[in-house]
Design an enzyme around this catalytic site. Sequence first.
Site, mmCIF file in Angstrom:
data_model
loop_
_atom_site.group_PDB
_atom_site.id
_atom_site.type_symbol
_atom_site.label_atom_id
_atom_site.label_comp_id
_atom_site.label_asym_id
_atom_site.label_seq_id
_atom_site.Cartn_x
_atom_site.Cartn_y
_atom_site.Cartn_z
ATOM 1 N N GLU A 1 30.596 38.901 35.303
ATOM 2 C CA GLU A 1 31.743 39.221 34.432
ATOM 3 C C GLU A 1 31.245 39.788 33.126
ATOM 4 O O GLU A 1 30.332 39.221 32.514
ATOM 5 C CB GLU A 1 32.571 37.964 34.076
ATOM 6 C CG GLU A 1 33.510 37.455 35.125
ATOM 7 C CD GLU A 1 34.385 36.305 34.597
ATOM 8 O OE1 GLU A 1 34.694 36.267 33.391
ATOM 9 O OE2 GLU A 1 34.739 35.436 35.420
ATOM 10 N N GLU B 1 46.381 40.371 33.271
ATOM 11 C CA GLU B 1 46.956 39.240 34.016
ATOM 12 C C GLU B 1 47.882 38.451 33.100
ATOM 13 O O GLU B 1 47.427 37.723 32.212
ATOM 14 C CB GLU B 1 45.828 38.356 34.565
ATOM 15 C CG GLU B 1 44.980 39.070 35.599
ATOM 16 C CD GLU B 1 43.712 38.288 35.958
ATOM 17 O OE1 GLU B 1 43.848 37.239 36.608
ATOM 18 O OE2 GLU B 1 42.621 38.727 35.594
ATOM 19 N N LYS C 1 47.841 34.355 32.275
ATOM 20 C CA LYS C 1 46.678 33.618 31.759
ATOM 21 C C LYS C 1 47.023 32.968 30.432
ATOM 22 O O LYS C 1 47.634 33.590 29.567
ATOM 23 C CB LYS C 1 45.483 34.567 31.583
ATOM 24 C CG LYS C 1 44.946 35.094 32.902
ATOM 25 C CD LYS C 1 43.542 35.632 32.772
ATOM 26 C CE LYS C 1 42.522 34.511 32.943
ATOM 27 N NZ LYS C 1 41.159 35.024 33.081
ATOM 28 N N GLU D 1 43.299 37.227 26.231
ATOM 29 C CA GLU D 1 43.094 36.730 27.593
ATOM 30 C C GLU D 1 43.936 37.475 28.626
ATOM 31 O O GLU D 1 43.543 37.601 29.777
ATOM 32 C CB GLU D 1 43.416 35.226 27.669
ATOM 33 C CG GLU D 1 42.326 34.339 27.098
ATOM 34 C CD GLU D 1 41.032 34.385 27.905
ATOM 35 O OE1 GLU D 1 41.102 34.331 29.141
ATOM 36 O OE2 GLU D 1 39.967 34.500 27.293
#
Length: 354
Positions: A265, A319, A322, A328
């Site tokens: 990541e 997303e 999250k 985030e």
Amino acid sequence: MAAPPPPYIISLILLLPFLPVAFSGGTIGLNYGRIADNLPDPTQVIQLLISNGVTRIKLFDTDPTVLNALSNSNISVIVALPNQNLPSAAAENQTYTDTWVQSNILPYIPTTTIDAIAVGNEVFTDPNNITSFLVPAMKNIHASLIKHNLTIKVSSPVALCALDNSYPSSAGSFKPELIEPVIKPMLSFLRDTESYIMVNVYPYFAYQANTDTIPLDYALFRNNAGVTDPNTGMVYKSLLDAQLDAVNSAISALQFDDVKMVVTETGWPSVGDLNESGAGADNAAQYNGNLVRRVLAGGGTPLRPNDPLNVYLFALFNEDQKPGPTSERNYGLFYPDGQKVYDVPLSVTALNYY
Ligand SMILES: *[C@@H]1O[C@H](CO)[C@@H](O)[C@H](O)[C@H]1NC(C)=O
Ligand SMILES: *[C@@H]1O[C@H](CO)[C@@H](O)[C@H](O)[C@H]1NC(C)=O
Ligand SMILES: *[C@@H]1O[C@H](CO)[C@@H](O)[C@H](O)[C@H]1NC(C)=O
Ligand SMILES: *[C@@H]1O[C@H](CO)[C@@H](O)[C@H](O)[C@H]1NC(C)=O
Ligand SMILES: *[C@@H]1O[C@H](CO)[C@@H](O)[C@H](O)[C@H]1NC(C)=O
């Protein structure tokens, strides 16, 4: 008169132009996280990946719809056993991992190419303290795979906070309390099984916490004076390289230099809260775009110059479910409707257009 060269030399010379040139570039993949309520269905996602030249992805589970959609796609995948399953997976009798491999891996082989299994994710940061289950779970998964003659790699993504010290890079070391219980046994396992260590590394976090001392250009792979490691004299032109070499130093200090590394990541948010310095679409585009160019151009870090970087960007989509600060929910390269958040080349072919 010189004697004519022996025939084998002639045939070698003739063959040379046709030998495949060893391409020393690294590889780029994408994390396909799905903590969102508005993502397209996996078959559409696979089309999006193919049309952008993406050939590697990483999941956070073994979702059947995704793994079926990947079938015959020429996209390989790292799948994951979630953290909450580690205690069961660590049980000595291997009942759990045998069943898990049978129902989460075997059905998709060989039409879906599974490169590796990530056992847990950033396990040392889990609030439930599941650290002691990690290596037994990795060994059990490996043993369950062997029962089916599967040679899929087994590893586990480690967050940079496993380090006690990361500056300068040459002084990189693991947290002392992790070394004997888990780091050494994990590195031994990775060596014995010819696997590699997975690391999650975010220069964004270091930059955001130290905007007064870390130049943005250094964090974003832009032209900068570089940072010299006082112990080695090596000059670091990017924070990511410096962070990776801090991990490499920590590994070397334990005499596991032969264990390779994959960056599972890394990324940069395109939106953040007011106090999240550095978050923004321009910076995210620069970080990810310059990173892709750096990876595909080849070469490793100053401490491991011959190991090309293999990197999975975080993440494919924004997303929306999250938790945490605004950043985030804004690491994606794509919006859920498939539009790009910003332009980033994701393959050698796409690179030529930039
Ligand atoms: C499959 O992917 C590999 C790289 O992973 C690439 O070299 C090859 O050309 C691809 N094949 C097809 C049919 O897309
Ligand atoms: C395997 O071990 C687990 C945990 O110790 C236990 O709950 C389970 O019943 C065992 N399974 C068998 C088949 O022995
Ligand atoms: C986690 O558990 C281990 C024992 O399994 C213990 O040694 C360690 O101190 C615990 N860590 C934390 C942060 O509670
Ligand atoms: C695994 O390979 C061995 C040796 O090639 C073979 O005897 C065995 O049947 C294979 N097992 C499975 C589950 O395919
Ligand atoms: C930013 O502000 C929020 C809300 O006040 C706070 O919860 C968060 O910890 C802050 N983040 C940073 C990086 O300072």
